[in-house]
Design a protein around this motif. Structure first.
Motif, PDB file in Angstrom:
ATOM      1  N   PHE A  10     -14.945  10.416  64.781  1.00 24.16           N
ATOM      2  CA  PHE A  10     -15.464  10.468  66.148  1.00 24.16           C
ATOM      3  C   PHE A  10     -16.798   9.738  66.350  1.00 24.16           C
ATOM      4  N   ALA A  11     -17.628   9.636  65.333  1.00 21.00           N
ATOM      5  CA  ALA A  11     -18.951   9.025  65.505  1.00 21.00           C
ATOM      6  C   ALA A  11     -18.827   7.504  65.459  1.00 21.00           C
ATOM      7  N   TRP A  12     -18.470   6.898  66.591  1.00 20.35           N
ATOM      8  CA  TRP A  12     -18.153   5.467  66.641  1.00 20.35           C
ATOM      9  C   TRP A  12     -19.351   4.567  66.347  1.00 20.35           C
ATOM     10  N   TRP A  13     -20.560   5.087  66.446  1.00 18.75           N
ATOM     11  CA  TRP A  13     -21.762   4.305  66.179  1.00 18.75           C
ATOM     12  C   TRP A  13     -22.160   4.344  64.703  1.00 18.75           C
ATOM     13  N   ASP A  14     -21.530   5.200  63.922  1.00 16.16           N
ATOM     14  CA  ASP A  14     -21.941   5.475  62.548  1.00 16.16           C
ATOM     15  C   ASP A  14     -21.301   4.490  61.573  1.00 16.16           C
ATOM     16  N   CYS A  15     -21.992   4.261  60.442  1.00 20.51           N
ATOM     17  CA  CYS A  15     -21.455   3.361  59.420  1.00 20.51           C
ATOM     18  C   CYS A  15     -20.221   3.936  58.741  1.00 20.51           C
ATOM     19  N   LEU A  16     -19.996   5.253  58.844  1.00 19.89           N
ATOM     20  CA  LEU A  16     -18.837   5.895  58.220  1.00 19.89           C
ATOM     21  C   LEU A  16     -17.598   5.857  59.113  1.00 19.89           C
ATOM     22  N   TYR A  17     -17.732   5.341  60.322  1.00 14.88           N
ATOM     23  CA  TYR A  17     -16.641   5.399  61.301  1.00 14.88           C
ATOM     24  C   TYR A  17     -15.436   4.590  60.842  1.00 14.88           C
ATOM     25  N   THR A  18     -14.292   5.273  60.696  1.00 18.74           N
ATOM     26  CA  THR A  18     -13.043   4.610  60.328  1.00 18.74           C
ATOM     27  C   THR A  18     -11.912   4.952  61.303  1.00 18.74           C
ATOM     28  N   GLN A  19     -12.244   5.703  62.371  1.00 16.17           N
ATOM     29  CA  GLN A  19     -11.308   6.102  63.421  1.00 16.17           C
ATOM     30  C   GLN A  19     -10.269   7.110  62.943  1.00 16.17           C
ATOM     31  N   LYS A  20     -10.453   7.627  61.752  1.00 16.64           N
ATOM     32  CA  LYS A  20      -9.525   8.642  61.258  1.00 16.64           C
ATOM     33  C   LYS A  20     -10.240   9.557  60.267  1.00 16.64           C
ATOM     34  N   SER A  21      -9.753  10.777  60.166  1.00 21.21           N
ATOM     35  CA  SER A  21     -10.357  11.737  59.255  1.00 21.21           C
ATOM     36  C   SER A  21      -9.976  11.420  57.810  1.00 21.21           C
ATOM     37  N   VAL A  22     -10.840  11.809  56.897  1.00 21.10           N
ATOM     38  CA  VAL A  22     -10.593  11.628  55.469  1.00 21.10           C
ATOM     39  C   VAL A  22     -10.503  13.010  54.829  1.00 21.10           C
ATOM     40  N   GLN A  23      -9.435  13.251  54.121  1.00 26.13           N
ATOM     41  CA  GLN A  23      -9.245  14.536  53.457  1.00 26.13           C
ATOM     42  C   GLN A  23     -10.137  14.623  52.219  1.00 26.13           C
ATOM     43  N   LEU A  24     -11.051  15.591  52.237  1.00 27.22           N
ATOM     44  CA  LEU A  24     -11.983  15.770  51.130  1.00 27.22           C
ATOM     45  C   LEU A  24     -11.643  17.037  50.349  1.00 27.22           C
ATOM     46  N   LYS A  25     -11.738  16.931  49.029  1.00 29.80           N
ATOM     47  CA  LYS A  25     -11.460  18.070  48.160  1.00 29.80           C
ATOM     48  C   LYS A  25     -12.751  18.846  47.894  1.00 29.80           C
ATOM     49  N   PRO A  26     -12.682  20.159  47.725  1.00 26.46           N
ATOM     50  CA  PRO A  26     -13.875  20.933  47.369  1.00 26.46           C
ATOM     51  C   PRO A  26     -14.397  20.492  45.999  1.00 26.46           C
ATOM     52  N   GLY A  27     -15.702  20.278  45.906  1.00 30.13           N
ATOM     53  CA  GLY A  27     -16.306  19.854  44.643  1.00 30.13           C
ATOM     54  C   GLY A  27     -17.090  20.973  43.994  1.00 30.13           C
ATOM     55  N   ASN A  28     -17.258  20.921  42.671  1.00 28.53           N
ATOM     56  CA  ASN A  28     -17.958  21.993  41.959  1.00 28.53           C
ATOM     57  C   ASN A  28     -19.228  21.528  41.264  1.00 28.53           C
ATOM     58  N   TRP A  29     -19.656  20.291  41.434  1.00 27.56           N
ATOM     59  CA  TRP A  29     -20.903  19.740  40.893  1.00 27.56           C
ATOM     60  C   TRP A  29     -20.906  19.597  39.368  1.00 27.56           C
ATOM     61  N   ASN A  30     -19.787  19.793  38.739  1.00 28.14           N
ATOM     62  CA  ASN A  30     -19.709  19.585  37.290  1.00 28.14           C
ATOM     63  C   ASN A  30     -19.139  18.187  37.048  1.00 28.14           C
ATOM     64  N   PHE A  31     -20.036  17.256  36.715  1.00 28.23           N
ATOM     65  CA  PHE A  31     -19.627  15.859  36.563  1.00 28.23           C
ATOM     66  C   PHE A  31     -19.641  15.414  35.107  1.00 28.23           C
ATOM     67  N   THR A  32     -19.514  16.361  34.200  1.00 31.39           N
ATOM     68  CA  THR A  32     -19.549  16.021  32.775  1.00 31.39           C
ATOM     69  C   THR A  32     -18.444  15.036  32.412  1.00 31.39           C
ATOM     70  N   ASN A  33     -17.268  15.274  32.939  1.00 32.32           N
ATOM     71  CA  ASN A  33     -16.120  14.406  32.637  1.00 32.32           C
ATOM     72  C   ASN A  33     -15.703  13.554  33.832  1.00 32.32           C
ATOM     73  N   ASN A  34     -16.564  13.491  34.821  1.00 35.15           N
ATOM     74  CA  ASN A  34     -16.252  12.708  36.014  1.00 35.15           C
ATOM     75  C   ASN A  34     -17.526  12.077  36.555  1.00 35.15           C
ATOM     76  N   LYS A  35     -17.797  10.833  36.140  1.00 35.03           N
ATOM     77  CA  LYS A  35     -18.994  10.121  36.581  1.00 35.03           C
ATOM     78  C   LYS A  35     -18.799   9.385  37.906  1.00 35.03           C
TER      79      LYS A  35
END
Length: 340
Positions: free
Chosen positions: A6-31
């Motif tokens: 919805f934020a058409w002025w924003d740099c993130l604007y892609t005209q569609k939603s992006v499905q985001l997964k819940p994160g747990n902040w443990n990046f030991t095996n995921n850089k």
């Protein structure tokens, strides 16, 4: 509200939603966490799990298309050598005492974000979105000009026409946001950090204030009631910006005393060489250049009987000397008085 949809002025604007997964902040095996939603509750849980409730550090992580939300005030968070790509750091988020060292921000949004006592050291910026709701309270950015210059707004003609706005309007709104952000950056640099950060903030604020006024004049020259007046005002403000940039360059926006001193010395030598050809003596030429440059002997050398080319040369020398003097002396006094 999803900025990407919805934020058409924003740099993130892609005209569609992006499905985001819940994160747990443990990046030991995921850089390279991609498409995660990272919030304050999961961060606090992770801190308690590893026993680092006072501070926590993240090194060499590349966050791609991640959203950060919540109040990040549970101890000190430190990001070092991290990359943030297509990330939203400002969905009503508050960051407190967070340090970003040598981080890279590409296509990141800071709208609706608040940073309290934070520190951005040697970070790089590209296509950053911020607005009047972005708050930097007691926050230091070592490269204020880099952050402000990276400011982004959508100028896609098709999108703007659908929203009934013009590119000039969007540029005006962006320059207003830049001016407001620059003031906060200058204040943060004045009370925190080194001189380099402060004078970078000074340069950013002084130039952005003029740019914001010029963008407003250019917009009103097309859409306002006084089109011709605003067109002329836009030209005047462009000339003002040119003078401001030249003057700021001369003393590095108040940081350097040596630079204007060297410039004055070279200017005296150049005019002295010119007068030496006229006087057939280098020493007399230098004395004449010194007299006119420092305005102590202008009337002695510039007489009505002199030909017009000489009159113009003397006037040009006096003008350059006056401009140099007006920059050199206040810069010296300001540097001394700041310490005293």
């Amino acid at each position: 509200m999803s900025k990407r949809k919805f934020a058409w002025w924003d740099c993130l604007y892609t005209q569609k939603s992006v499905q985001l997964k819940p994160g747990n902040w443990n990046f030991t095996n995921n850089k390279g966490p991609t498409k995660f939603k990272l919030d304050d509750a999961t961060l606090l849980a992770f801190q308690k799990l590893i026993g680092k409730t006072e501070n926590i550090s993240f090194w060499d992580i590349t966050f791609d298309t991640c959203d950060f939300s919540g109040n990040f005030e549970h101890g000190q968070i430190k990001f070092k050598n991290c990359n943030f790509v297509n990330c939203d750091l400002g969905s009503n988020s508050t960051w407190t005492k967070t340090k970003f060292n040598h981080c890279n921000f590409t296509n990141c949004s800071f709208t609706l974000a608040e940073f309290n006592d934070c520190f951005f050291y040697e970070c790089t910026w590209k296509s950053t979105t911020f607005n009047g709701s972005t708050k930097l309270i007691n926050t230091l950015v070592s490269d204020a000009c880099g952050l402000v210059d990276s400011g982004y707004t959508n100028l896609d003609t098709a999108v703007l026409e659908a929203k009934s706005v013009t590119p000039k309007h969007q540029i005006w709104r962006l320059d207003q946001s830049k001016a407001k952000l620059s003031r906060m950056l200058m204040q943060g640099g004045e009370h925190h950090g080194d001189d380099l950060a402060y004078y970078s903030g000074v340069k950013s604020y002084l130039t952005q204030a003029v740019k914001a006024s010029r963008s407003k004049a250019r917009f009103n020259s097309v859409n306002g009631p006084k089109k011709k007046f605003n067109m002329v005002l836009g030209w005047i403000l462009s000339f003002e910006l040119l003078i401001l940039n030249l003057s700021g360059w001369l003393n590095s926006w108040g940081q350097s005393i040596a630079k204007p001193a060297i410039f004055g010395f070279i200017m005296t030598l150049v005019f002295g060489a010119g007068y030496a050809w006229e006087q057939d003596s280098m020493s007399l030429g230098l004395i004449k250049a010194f007299d006119i440059t420092f305005l102590i002997g202008y009337t002695k050398h510039s007489i009505l009987e002199a030909c017009m080319p000489k009159q113009l040369l003397y006037a040009g020398n006096a003008f350059m000397g006056l401009w140099w003097y007006a920059i050199m002396v206040p810069c010296l006094v300001n540097r001394i008085s700041r310490v005293m």
